[in-house]
Motif scaffolding. Structure first.
Motif, PDB file in Angstrom:
ATOM      1  N   SER A  22       0.834  -1.200   0.000  1.00 35.65           N
ATOM      2  CA  SER A  22       0.000   0.000   0.000  1.00 35.65           C
ATOM      3  C   SER A  22       0.872   1.254   0.000  1.00 35.65           C
ATOM      4  O   SER A  22       1.934   1.273   0.625  1.00 35.65           O
ATOM      5  N   TYR A  23       0.416   2.239  -0.720  1.00 33.97           N
ATOM      6  CA  TYR A  23       1.144   3.517  -0.841  1.00 33.97           C
ATOM      7  C   TYR A  23       0.241   4.643  -0.353  1.00 33.97           C
ATOM      8  O   TYR A  23      -0.975   4.496  -0.279  1.00 33.97           O
ATOM      9  N   ASP A  24       0.857   5.792  -0.088  1.00 34.23           N
ATOM     10  CA  ASP A  24       0.028   6.966   0.210  1.00 34.23           C
ATOM     11  C   ASP A  24      -0.704   7.394  -1.064  1.00 34.23           C
ATOM     12  O   ASP A  24      -1.878   7.752  -1.030  1.00 34.23           O
ATOM     13  N   ALA A  25       0.034   7.382  -2.173  1.00 33.83           N
ATOM     14  CA  ALA A  25      -0.578   7.846  -3.435  1.00 33.83           C
ATOM     15  C   ALA A  25      -0.151   6.960  -4.587  1.00 33.83           C
ATOM     16  O   ALA A  25       1.023   6.591  -4.700  1.00 33.83           O
ATOM     17  N   ILE A  26      -1.130   6.634  -5.432  1.00 30.15           N
ATOM     18  CA  ILE A  26      -0.823   5.929  -6.682  1.00 30.15           C
ATOM     19  C   ILE A  26      -1.157   6.884  -7.816  1.00 30.15           C
ATOM     20  O   ILE A  26      -2.246   7.472  -7.836  1.00 30.15           O
ATOM     21  N   VAL A  27      -0.216   7.060  -8.725  1.00 31.63           N
ATOM     22  CA  VAL A  27      -0.458   7.920  -9.884  1.00 31.63           C
ATOM     23  C   VAL A  27      -0.606   7.031 -11.104  1.00 31.63           C
ATOM     24  O   VAL A  27       0.291   6.238 -11.415  1.00 31.63           O
ATOM     25  N   ILE A  28      -1.737   7.153 -11.780  1.00 27.84           N
ATOM     26  CA  ILE A  28      -1.961   6.382 -13.005  1.00 27.84           C
ATOM     27  C   ILE A  28      -1.422   7.194 -14.174  1.00 27.84           C
ATOM     28  O   ILE A  28      -1.893   8.301 -14.441  1.00 27.84           O
ATOM     29  N   GLY A  29      -0.421   6.656 -14.858  1.00 28.02           N
ATOM     30  CA  GLY A  29       0.139   7.322 -16.031  1.00 28.02           C
ATOM     31  C   GLY A  29       1.447   8.021 -15.727  1.00 28.02           C
ATOM     32  O   GLY A  29       1.533   8.837 -14.817  1.00 28.02           O
ATOM     33  N   TYR A  33       5.869  16.093  -6.614  1.00 27.44           N
ATOM     34  CA  TYR A  33       5.443  17.032  -5.563  1.00 27.44           C
ATOM     35  C   TYR A  33       4.920  16.290  -4.333  1.00 27.44           C
ATOM     36  O   TYR A  33       5.179  16.695  -3.200  1.00 27.44           O
ATOM     37  N   LEU A  34       4.206  15.205  -4.554  1.00 25.59           N
ATOM     38  CA  LEU A  34       3.672  14.454  -3.402  1.00 25.59           C
ATOM     39  C   LEU A  34       4.816  13.826  -2.605  1.00 25.59           C
ATOM     40  O   LEU A  34       4.832  13.859  -1.375  1.00 25.59           O
ATOM     41  N   ALA A  35       5.795  13.274  -3.329  1.00 22.97           N
ATOM     42  CA  ALA A  35       6.910  12.624  -2.627  1.00 22.97           C
ATOM     43  C   ALA A  35       7.746  13.652  -1.867  1.00 22.97           C
ATOM     44  O   ALA A  35       8.227  13.392  -0.767  1.00 22.97           O
ATOM     45  N   ARG A  36       7.905  14.820  -2.467  1.00 24.07           N
ATOM     46  CA  ARG A  36       8.684  15.858  -1.773  1.00 24.07           C
ATOM     47  C   ARG A  36       7.968  16.311  -0.503  1.00 24.07           C
ATOM     48  O   ARG A  36       8.582  16.859   0.396  1.00 24.07           O
ATOM     49  N   ALA A  37       6.650  16.084  -0.457  1.00 21.60           N
ATOM     50  CA  ALA A  37       5.909  16.431   0.759  1.00 21.60           C
ATOM     51  C   ALA A  37       5.900  15.244   1.734  1.00 21.60           C
ATOM     52  O   ALA A  37       5.148  15.245   2.709  1.00 21.60           O
ATOM     53  N   GLY A  38       6.681  14.212   1.422  1.00 20.76           N
ATOM     54  CA  GLY A  38       6.841  13.107   2.370  1.00 20.76           C
ATOM     55  C   GLY A  38       5.928  11.915   2.124  1.00 20.76           C
ATOM     56  O   GLY A  38       5.894  10.982   2.923  1.00 20.76           O
ATOM     57  N   LYS A  39       5.192  11.938   1.025  1.00 21.47           N
ATOM     58  CA  LYS A  39       4.271  10.822   0.771  1.00 21.47           C
ATOM     59  C   LYS A  39       5.001   9.688   0.031  1.00 21.47           C
ATOM     60  O   LYS A  39       5.923   9.938  -0.743  1.00 21.47           O
ATOM     61  N   GLN A  40       4.527   8.474   0.267  1.00 26.06           N
ATOM     62  CA  GLN A  40       5.060   7.316  -0.471  1.00 26.06           C
ATOM     63  C   GLN A  40       4.245   7.171  -1.750  1.00 26.06           C
ATOM     64  O   GLN A  40       3.017   6.987  -1.683  1.00 26.06           O
ATOM     65  N   VAL A  41       4.924   7.248  -2.874  1.00 28.17           N
ATOM     66  CA  VAL A  41       4.189   7.359  -4.145  1.00 28.17           C
ATOM     67  C   VAL A  41       4.629   6.274  -5.129  1.00 28.17           C
ATOM     68  O   VAL A  41       5.818   5.981  -5.261  1.00 28.17           O
ATOM     69  N   LEU A  42       3.635   5.735  -5.821  1.00 32.64           N
ATOM     70  CA  LEU A  42       3.895   4.773  -6.903  1.00 32.64           C
ATOM     71  C   LEU A  42       3.300   5.323  -8.196  1.00 32.64           C
ATOM     72  O   LEU A  42       2.144   5.735  -8.226  1.00 32.64           O
ATOM     73  N   VAL A  43       4.106   5.334  -9.275  1.00 40.38           N
ATOM     74  CA  VAL A  43       3.592   5.714 -10.600  1.00 40.38           C
ATOM     75  C   VAL A  43       3.474   4.446 -11.438  1.00 40.38           C
ATOM     76  O   VAL A  43       4.419   3.658 -11.513  1.00 40.38           O
ATOM     77  N   LEU A  44       2.319   4.271 -12.073  1.00 45.88           N
ATOM     78  CA  LEU A  44       2.103   3.103 -12.935  1.00 45.88           C
ATOM     79  C   LEU A  44       1.869   3.574 -14.363  1.00 45.88           C
ATOM     80  O   LEU A  44       0.890   4.280 -14.636  1.00 45.88           O
ATOM     81  N   GLU A  45       2.779   3.221 -15.251  1.00 51.38           N
ATOM     82  CA  GLU A  45       2.662   3.630 -16.652  1.00 51.38           C
ATOM     83  C   GLU A  45       2.396   2.400 -17.508  1.00 51.38           C
ATOM     84  O   GLU A  45       3.093   1.396 -17.408  1.00 51.38           O
ATOM     85  N   VAL A  82      -4.260  17.879  -3.471  1.00 48.00           N
ATOM     86  CA  VAL A  82      -4.285  16.631  -2.695  1.00 48.00           C
ATOM     87  C   VAL A  82      -3.666  16.896  -1.314  1.00 48.00           C
ATOM     88  O   VAL A  82      -4.213  16.512  -0.273  1.00 48.00           O
ATOM     89  N   LEU A  83      -2.539  17.603  -1.319  1.00 41.31           N
ATOM     90  CA  LEU A  83      -1.848  17.864  -0.044  1.00 41.31           C
ATOM     91  C   LEU A  83      -2.711  18.743   0.863  1.00 41.31           C
ATOM     92  O   LEU A  83      -2.745  18.548   2.080  1.00 41.31           O
ATOM     93  N   LYS A  84      -3.435  19.680   0.245  1.00 38.13           N
ATOM     94  CA  LYS A  84      -4.352  20.520   1.048  1.00 38.13           C
ATOM     95  C   LYS A  84      -5.401  19.642   1.723  1.00 38.13           C
ATOM     96  O   LYS A  84      -5.702  19.797   2.904  1.00 38.13           O
ATOM     97  N   ASP A  85      -5.981  18.705   0.932  1.00 37.20           N
ATOM     98  CA  ASP A  85      -7.004  17.818   1.500  1.00 37.20           C
ATOM     99  C   ASP A  85      -6.410  16.985   2.629  1.00 37.20           C
ATOM    100  O   ASP A  85      -7.074  16.713   3.624  1.00 37.20           O
ATOM    101  N   TRP A  86      -5.161  16.572   2.433  1.00 35.83           N
ATOM    102  CA  TRP A  86      -4.500  15.784   3.479  1.00 35.83           C
ATOM    103  C   TRP A  86      -4.397  16.606   4.767  1.00 35.83           C
ATOM    104  O   TRP A  86      -4.709  16.135   5.854  1.00 35.83           O
ATOM    105  N   ASP A  87      -3.969  17.875   4.603  1.00 36.47           N
ATOM    106  CA  ASP A  87      -3.826  18.747   5.777  1.00 36.47           C
ATOM    107  C   ASP A  87      -5.170  18.990   6.452  1.00 36.47           C
ATOM    108  O   ASP A  87      -5.268  19.073   7.668  1.00 36.47           O
TER     109      ASP A  87
END
Ligand code: FAD
Length: 531
Positions: free
Chosen positions: A4-11, A22-34, A521-526
Motif C-alpha cells: 500500500s502507498y500513500d498515493a498511486i499515480v496512473i500514467g 510534488y507528493l513525494a517531496r511532501a513526504g508521501k510514499q508514491v507509486l507511478v504506474l505507466e 491533494v496535499l491541502k485535502d491531506w492537511d
C-alpha cells in the motif's frame, strides 16, 4: 493487498510524474504506474528507426511552468531547452515569409510584404503581451468554482475581476474579443498580408476540430502565444534529447524524492469502497492499495473505463460523455538522408533551424478544415515542420536528420473507410504537400512513421486521438474543465483526483495540471479530508 502507498499515480506522462514528484517531496510514499514501456506519455522520445530518435508526439516546448523547473531543479536532472529560431512560411509563388526571434529582422521581413503590417506588428506584439500577462497567472491558479459558495473561490473570482479592470480599456476589449472571435477575424483587424495572417492563425487551431474562421480559435492562439513573450528561455524551443528528455528529467526528480515508477504496468481498475478510491487493480488481478489515486489519463479513460461500473452517478457520467475530444491532428516523422532543399530559400541555412509552416493563405487553412468537417483528411493540410537534428545532432546518425510534421486535419471519424486503410495515403499526402516546396524531399526519405488519431488513441490512450486530452475550446476551459463543478482536480469519488491535461489549464507540456493537482491533494491531506 500486496503493498500500500500513500498515493498511486496512473500514467507516467509528464503531468503524472510532476504530481508524483510534488507528493513525494511532501513526504508521501508514491507509486507511478505507466501502461507503456517508456515514460513520457505524449512527451516522449523513442528510437523509432535505428539511430533516429524522434519526439514521437509533442515536438516543441514553451509552456513548461518556470516554478516547476525551479522547484524540481530540472536542469540538474538533465533538462536543457535549445532555442527554436523563428518560422519560415514558404509560398506557392516561390516567395516566403520568415519570422525570426530578432524583432527588428522580422519587422524588416514583414515590411517587404507590407509596410502597414510592419507598423501593426509592433502594436500587435504589445497587445498580445498585455493579454498574455493577464492570462498567464491563471495557468498557475486552481480554478474558482462559480457554482459553489466557496469563499476562497469567490476571492479568486474577485481578484480576476480586479485584474481585468486594471487592463487598459483597449486591453479589456481585446481580451473579450480574444475569448469570442476566430483567429482569422481577430488577425484581420490587425494585418492585411494574407500569408502572415494564415501562418499566425495556425496557432489557433492546434488540437481543435475548428477552422481558423471558427469562433473561439483566437483564444487558442493566445494559449500558444504565451510562451513566445518572456525572452529566450520561454520561447518555443527543443528539449535536448527530444521532449522525452523533459519527462525523464521530471522522473529523475521524482525518483530522487523517493517515487517508485513502474512501466508496462497498465491499471485495469480503480478500486472503490463506499464512495472512495482505495487503490488499483493490475492485470492478473494484482491489487495495490493507495490512500489516494491520481489519474493522469483522460476523463473518458478514467471514469468510463477504469472506474467500477456503478461507482459514479449518472449525471456526472453524462457530463463526462459530453466532454469533447474530436481529435484532428496527426504526426508524420521522417528519417532523412540529407536536408530538404526549399525552393524559396535554397540550400542549408538558419531558415531550417526553426519551424517551417505550410500555411500559405487563410483560404488554404480554411479549406483544409472544410475537408475535415465532412469526414476526410485534408487534401492540402496545414503542416508544422521541424528538423530537431539540426539543433540537437544527438538525435540522428552523423549527416542524417529527423524531420517532424505535425499535421491538421486528420479527423478521428472518417466518413469512409478506416484509418488503418488510409494511413499510408495520408502519409503520401503529407509528403506530397511538403515536396511541393522542397522538391528533393522524396529522394532523401529513409524511413517514415505515420501516426493517425487512431494510433494516438490506441498507443497513447488519448481518446479519439485528441492531443490535449480534450479540446481546448472555451466551453471546456478553466472552471469548466473537464466537467462543470469538478474542475479542481477532485472527482465525485473521494480520494480520486485527476492530474492530467484534461484538467485546468489544459494541454501542452506545461506540468501545471500535475502540480496544481498534487497541491490540492496535499491541502485535502492537511484538512483531514483524505482518509
Ligand atoms: C501528436 C502530438 C503533438 C503534440 N505537440 C505538442 C507540442 O509540440 N508542444 C506541446 O507543448 N504540447 C504538444 N502536445 C500536447 C502535449 O504533448 C500533451 O498535452 C502532454 O504531453 C500531456 O501530458 P499528460 O501527462 O497530461 O498526459 P499524457 O502524456 O497523455 O500521459 C498520460 C499517460 O497515462 C498513461 N495511461 C493511460 N491509461 C493508463 C492506464 N490504464 N494505466 C497506466 N497508464 C495509463 C498513458 O500511457 C500516458 O503515458 C502534443 C501532443 C500530441 C499527441
Amino acid at each position: 493487498m500486496a503493498r500500500s502507498y500513500d498515493a498511486i499515480v496512473i500514467g507516467g506522462g509528464h503531468n503524472g510524474l510532476v504530481s508524483a514528484a510534488y507528493l513525494a517531496r511532501a513526504g508521501k510514499q508514491v507509486l507511478v504506474l505507466e501502461r507503456r514501456h517508456v515514460l513520457g506519455g505524449a512527451a516522449v522520445t523513442e528510437e523509432v528507426f535505428p539511430g533516429f530518435r524522434f519526439s514521437v508526439c509533442s515536438y516543441v516546448v514553451s509552456l513548461l511552468r518556470p516554478e516547476i523547473i525551479r522547484e524540481l531543479d530540472l536542469p540538474r536532472h538533465g533538462l536543457e531547452i535549445l532555442p527554436l529560431d523563428g518560422t519560415l512560411t514558404p509560398m506557392p509563388d516561390g516567395d516566403h515569409l520568415w519570422r525570426v526571434n530578432d524583432h527588428a529582422r522580422t519587422r524588416r521581413e514583414i515590411y517587404r510584404h507590407s509596410p502597414t503590417d510592419a507598423e501593426a506588428y509592433d502594436e500587435y506584439a504589445k497587445a498580445m503581451v498585455e493579454m498574455a500577462r493577464f492570462v498567464k497567472p491563471i495557468l498557475s491558479m486552481v480554478p474558482p468554482d462559480p457554482f459553489s459558495l466557496d469563499l476562497a473561490g469567490f476571492g479568486r473570482l474577485l481578484d480576476l475581476g480586479r485584474r481585468f479592470r486594471r487592463l487598459s480599456r483597449p486591453g479589456q476589449h481585446r481580451l473579450l474579443q480574444l475569448m469570442t472571435m476566430s483567429a482569422a477575424d481577430m488577425l484581420d483587424q490587425w494585418f492585411e498580408t494574407d500569408v502572415l495572417k494564415a501562418t499566425m492563425s495556425a496557432s489557433g487551431i492546434i488540437g481543435t476540430f475548428l477552422g481558423v474562421r471558427s469562433p473561439g480559435t483566437a483564444y487558442v492562439l493566445l494559449h500558444h502565444y504565451m510562451g513566445e513573450i518572456d525572452g529566450a528561455f520561454r520561447s518555443w524551443g527543443f528539449s535536448r534529447g527530444g521532449t522525452g528528455a523533459i519527462s525523464l528529467a521530471i522522473a529523475g526528480a521524482a525518483r530522487e524524492a523517493g517515487v517508485e515508477i513502474r512501466t508496462q504496468s497498465p491499471v485495469e481498475r480503480i478500486r472503490t469502497r463506499n464512495g472512495r478510491a482505495t487503490g488499483v487493480v493490475l492485470p492478473g488481478g494484482e491489487e495495490v492499495g493507495g490512500t489516494v489515486v491520481l489519474s493522469s489519463a483522460d476523463p473518458n479513460v478514467t471514469f468510463l473505463r477504469l472506474c467500477e461500473p456503478g461507482s459514479l452517478g449518472p449525471e456526472f457520467l453524462e457530463e463526462v460523455r459530453r466532454y469533447k475530444f474530436r481529435g484532428s491532428s496527426a504526426k508524420v516523422n521522417l528519417a532523412l538522408d540529407a536536408l530538404p532543399d526549399f525552393t524559396c530559400l535554397p540550400g542549408p541555412g538558419p531558415h531550417l533551424r526553426g519551424a517551417i509552416s505550410i500555411s500559405p493563405s487563410v483560404e488554404y487553412m480554411e479549406r483544409a478544415y472544410d475537408d475535415a468537417k465532412y469526414g476526410e483528411f485534408s487534401r492540402h493540410p496545414y503542416i508544422d515542420v521541424v528538423i530537431p537534428s539540426l539543433t540537437d545532432p544527438s538525435v540522428a546518425p552523423p549527416g542524417k536528420h529527423v524531420l517532424s510534421c505535425f499535421v491538421q486535419y486528420a479527423p478521428y471519424k472518417l466518413r469512409e473507410g478506416t484509418w488503418d486503410e488510409k494511413r499510408e495515403a495520408f502519409g503520401d499526402t503529407v509528403v506530397d504537400t511538403l515536396a511541393a516546396y522542397a522538391p528533393n524531399l522524396k529522394r532523401i526519405i529513409l524511413h517514415r512513421q505515420v501516426l493517425t488519431p487512431l494510433d494516438l488513441e490506441r498507443e497513447w490512450s488519448l481518446t479519439e486521438g485528441n492531443i490535449f486530452q480534450g479540446e481546448l475550446s472555451l466551453e471546456q476551459l478553466f472552471f469548466l474543465r473537464p466537467v462543470p463543478g469538478w474542475a479542481r482536480y477532485r472527482t465525485p469519488l473521494r480520494n480520486l483526483y485527476l492530474c492530467g491535461s484534461a484538467t485546468h489549464p489544459g494541454g501542452g507540456i506545461m506540468g501545471a495540471p500535475g502540480r496544481l493537482a498534487a497541491l490540492e491533494v496535499l491541502k485535502d491531506w492537511d484538512r483531514g479530508t483524505v482518509a
